[in-house]
Design an enzyme around this catalytic site. Structure first.
Site, PDB file in Angstrom:
ATOM      1  N   TYR A  81     -10.109  -8.584  -0.464  1.00  0.00           N
ATOM      2  CA  TYR A  81      -9.657  -7.303  -0.985  1.00  0.00           C
ATOM      3  C   TYR A  81      -8.524  -7.527  -1.987  1.00  0.00           C
ATOM      4  O   TYR A  81      -7.738  -8.463  -1.857  1.00  0.00           O
ATOM      5  CB  TYR A  81      -9.174  -6.376   0.142  1.00  0.00           C
ATOM      6  CG  TYR A  81      -8.020  -6.914   0.958  1.00  0.00           C
ATOM      7  CD1 TYR A  81      -6.698  -6.587   0.630  1.00  0.00           C
ATOM      8  CD2 TYR A  81      -8.233  -7.732   2.065  1.00  0.00           C
ATOM      9  CE1 TYR A  81      -5.631  -7.062   1.372  1.00  0.00           C
ATOM     10  CE2 TYR A  81      -7.174  -8.209   2.820  1.00  0.00           C
ATOM     11  CZ  TYR A  81      -5.879  -7.878   2.467  1.00  0.00           C
ATOM     12  OH  TYR A  81      -4.832  -8.357   3.203  1.00  0.00           O
ATOM     13  N   HIS A 112       6.766  -9.556   7.945  1.00  0.00           N
ATOM     14  CA  HIS A 112       5.326  -9.532   7.700  1.00  0.00           C
ATOM     15  C   HIS A 112       4.707 -10.875   8.085  1.00  0.00           C
ATOM     16  O   HIS A 112       3.658 -10.941   8.744  1.00  0.00           O
ATOM     17  CB  HIS A 112       5.096  -9.245   6.211  1.00  0.00           C
ATOM     18  CG  HIS A 112       3.715  -8.800   5.874  1.00  0.00           C
ATOM     19  ND1 HIS A 112       3.241  -7.535   6.150  1.00  0.00           N
ATOM     20  CD2 HIS A 112       2.692  -9.451   5.256  1.00  0.00           C
ATOM     21  CE1 HIS A 112       1.992  -7.425   5.720  1.00  0.00           C
ATOM     22  NE2 HIS A 112       1.641  -8.571   5.182  1.00  0.00           N
ATOM     23  N   SER A 147       3.660  -3.140   4.409  1.00  0.00           N
ATOM     24  CA  SER A 147       2.315  -2.613   4.172  1.00  0.00           C
ATOM     25  C   SER A 147       2.283  -1.095   4.273  1.00  0.00           C
ATOM     26  O   SER A 147       1.758  -0.409   3.394  1.00  0.00           O
ATOM     27  CB  SER A 147       1.318  -3.207   5.170  1.00  0.00           C
ATOM     28  OG  SER A 147       1.125  -4.581   4.945  1.00  0.00           O
TER      29      SER A 147
END
Length: 525
Positions: free
Chosen positions: A152, A179, A230
């Site tokens: 993606y 993250h 995110s």
């Protein structure tokens, strides 16, 4: 206000070539034309997965699920010119005439300095050996032979009040560190490749996730969605999901049959190449799990054992060629990777220590250490004047690098990095057969010499035991009371026969008084 971008280092250029098959045209074509098209398609794919078209790189082909594409061909190459040539070479095949390009993505692999500025340097300039190998694996990735891929593209948000690029560097770095901590929990389960595409394509980064379990990919992405970097600052493009198959299975793919064909396995990519340069913003620390590393010469492989005789789970390829073994200690949910080296012990230890610092970042890592024979230890302790006897001791004495992990896949991954250590060799006089049995013992300091003497006694018994080839006693370079016995046998039955013997039973009973911890017995074949 000027915002500070992190330094990045670039590696190989990447092309994701998505294709949709014109099934009506394919079904209507004469059989002779279909056969010719398949032959050209197989030839192109094989030529590129073997990296016969460039000095270095990695390629793979995937069957895509859903309506967005039927096929995906991924190329990593040292130059943009290599990608350009590969893209046009495919269009020149008869097979390409039955496909249409439904999408594509152009990018370059990168690592960045959010959590460690040294990561942005060329790998050969990074002093920390483990960090250097990690950076190298990200810049010059071998596509793993994992069954599934998820690709993606993504951006960092630039909305009022949610502008990633307006944030101070330290705030961005802290979020990327958090993250990454999530991704580390998936080490050994998912392999990631991050590539930057600012100026190359419509998004800022492309992300490849490889795994043998599709649900693990979903779980990773789901968990990451709750991370602030995110949930607040990430924007995602379309997701593509597919299954890897070898070029030879292209006819089966076009016929609607199972791919990979039963009994076949995908073939991973090749080596690393020249380094990149430095500039721009990097999200290479997305922190997804890291399984693959870079494994020279094809699939990561070798042997593994444990309590199972399931050969389909054995390590393959390069590790097999190097006679490197991995296994699961009986009764323990951990796995061991053992390699033998004839390199200078000081040089070997320095390299291993660098890798170990990187391994310690992962929850699945239990232990990595260098074990040496008594001869090798004596040779390494002789800091001055090497005599002929010293040289003989160095030649006769090997070092064993032992790495223990909580999962088989993590042990396999570690083996890919450890295989690049200096002086890795097949064991002298080693024969085909069951392979190696490893035995780990922690000895009470006051009984160390007693243990060594007992080993010599048992060694005499082993010499007369059917199926026994060779057994060595090695001690941890950093803790002489941590012992590793590597025992070579012609078959598993022969090794188990010794386990069932009175001699072994007596040794176990004797060991209760001299051992500081329960032993680990590991089948490493």
């Amino acid at each position: 206000m000027t915002r500070e971008p992190p330094a990045t280092n670039e590696g190989w250029y990447a092309l994701h070539d998505f294709r949709t098959v014109d099934w009506d045209a394919w079904r209507a074509a004469p059989e002779r034309e279909r056969e010719a098209a398949l032959a050209e398609g197989i030839s192109f794919l094989r030529h590129h997965t073997e990296v016969a078209d460039a000095e270095d790189g990695s390629s793979a082909v995937f069957s895509m699920l859903g309506h967005k594409a039927d096929l995906l061909v991924v190329h990593f190459r040292p130059t943009m010119a290599d990608l350009d040539t590969a893209e046009r070479a495919f269009e020149d095949t008869a097979f390409a005439g039955y496909t249409e390009k439904s999408n594509s993505y152009v990018s370059v692999t990168e690592v960045g300095g959010y959590t460690n500025e040294e990561m942005a340097a060329d790998p050969e300039d990074i002093e920390d050996t483990g960090l250097a190998r990690y950076a190298e694996s990200k810049l010059y990735p071998d596509i793993p032979d994992s069954e599934f891929v998820c690709f993606y593209p993504m951006n960092k948000r630039r909305a009022p009040g949610e502008n990633w690029y307006d944030l101070p560097f330290d705030e961005r770095a802290e979020m990327m560190s958090t993250h990454g901590d999530i991704g580390k929990t998936y080490a050994g389960k998912v392999t990631q490749v991050i590539s930057g595409s600012i100026g190359f394509d419509d998004y800022e980064w492309g992300v490849d996730l490889f795994s043998n379990d599709p649900v693990v990919i979903k779980d990773l992405l789901y968990e990451l969605r709750f991370d602030e970097s995110s949930s607040k600052y990430a924007e995602f493009g379309p997701f593509y999901f597919g299954r890897q198959f070898p070029p030879e299975d292209l006819p089966a793919f076009m016929a609607g049959e199972a791919v990979p064909a039963e009994g076949e396995e995908g073939d991973s990519g090749h080596h690393h190449g020249e380094s990149g340069h430095h500039h721009g913003e990097s999200e290479s620390h997305h922190g997804h799990g890291d399984e693959g590393g870079h494994h020279h010469g094809g699939s990561d492989g070798g042997h593994h054992g444990g309590d199972s005789d399931d050969d389909s789970e054995s390590i393959r390829g390069e590790l097999e060629d190097l006679d490197i073994y991995a296994g699961q200690p009986h009764g323990e949910d951990v796995y061991a990777m053992v390699l033998y080296s004839e390199a200078d012990p000081e040089e070997l230890f320095e390299e291993v220590d660098g890798l170990r610092k990187n391994f310690d970042h992962y929850d699945t890592h239990v232990k990595t250490a260098v074990y040496q024979t008594r001869e090798a230890r004596r040779a390494s302790e002789n800091a001055s004047g090497e005599t002929a006897s010293d040289r003989d001791a160095t030649e006769d004495g090997r070092s064993a690098v032992v790495s223990i992990w909580k999962t088989q896949s993590a042990a396999d991954t570690a083996g890919g990095f450890l295989a690049d250590l200096p002086g890795i060799v097949a064991r002298a006089g080693e024969e085909s057969g069951f392979g190696t049995m490893g035995m780990f013992y922690t000895v009470k300091p006051e009984h160390r010499e007693d243990f060594v003497e007992k080993f010599e006694t048992v060694g005499g018994v082993l010499e007369d035991t059917d199926g026994h080839l060779e057994t060595d006693l090695l001690a941890n370079r950093e803790d002489e009371n941590d012992m590793f016995i590597a025992s070579q046998w012609e078959s598993k039955d022969d090794a188990m026969g010794f386990f069932r013997s009175d001699a072994f039973t007596d040794t176990v009973s004797w060991g209760r008084d001299v051992l500081a911890d329960r032993p680990r017995h590991v089948f490493l074949a």
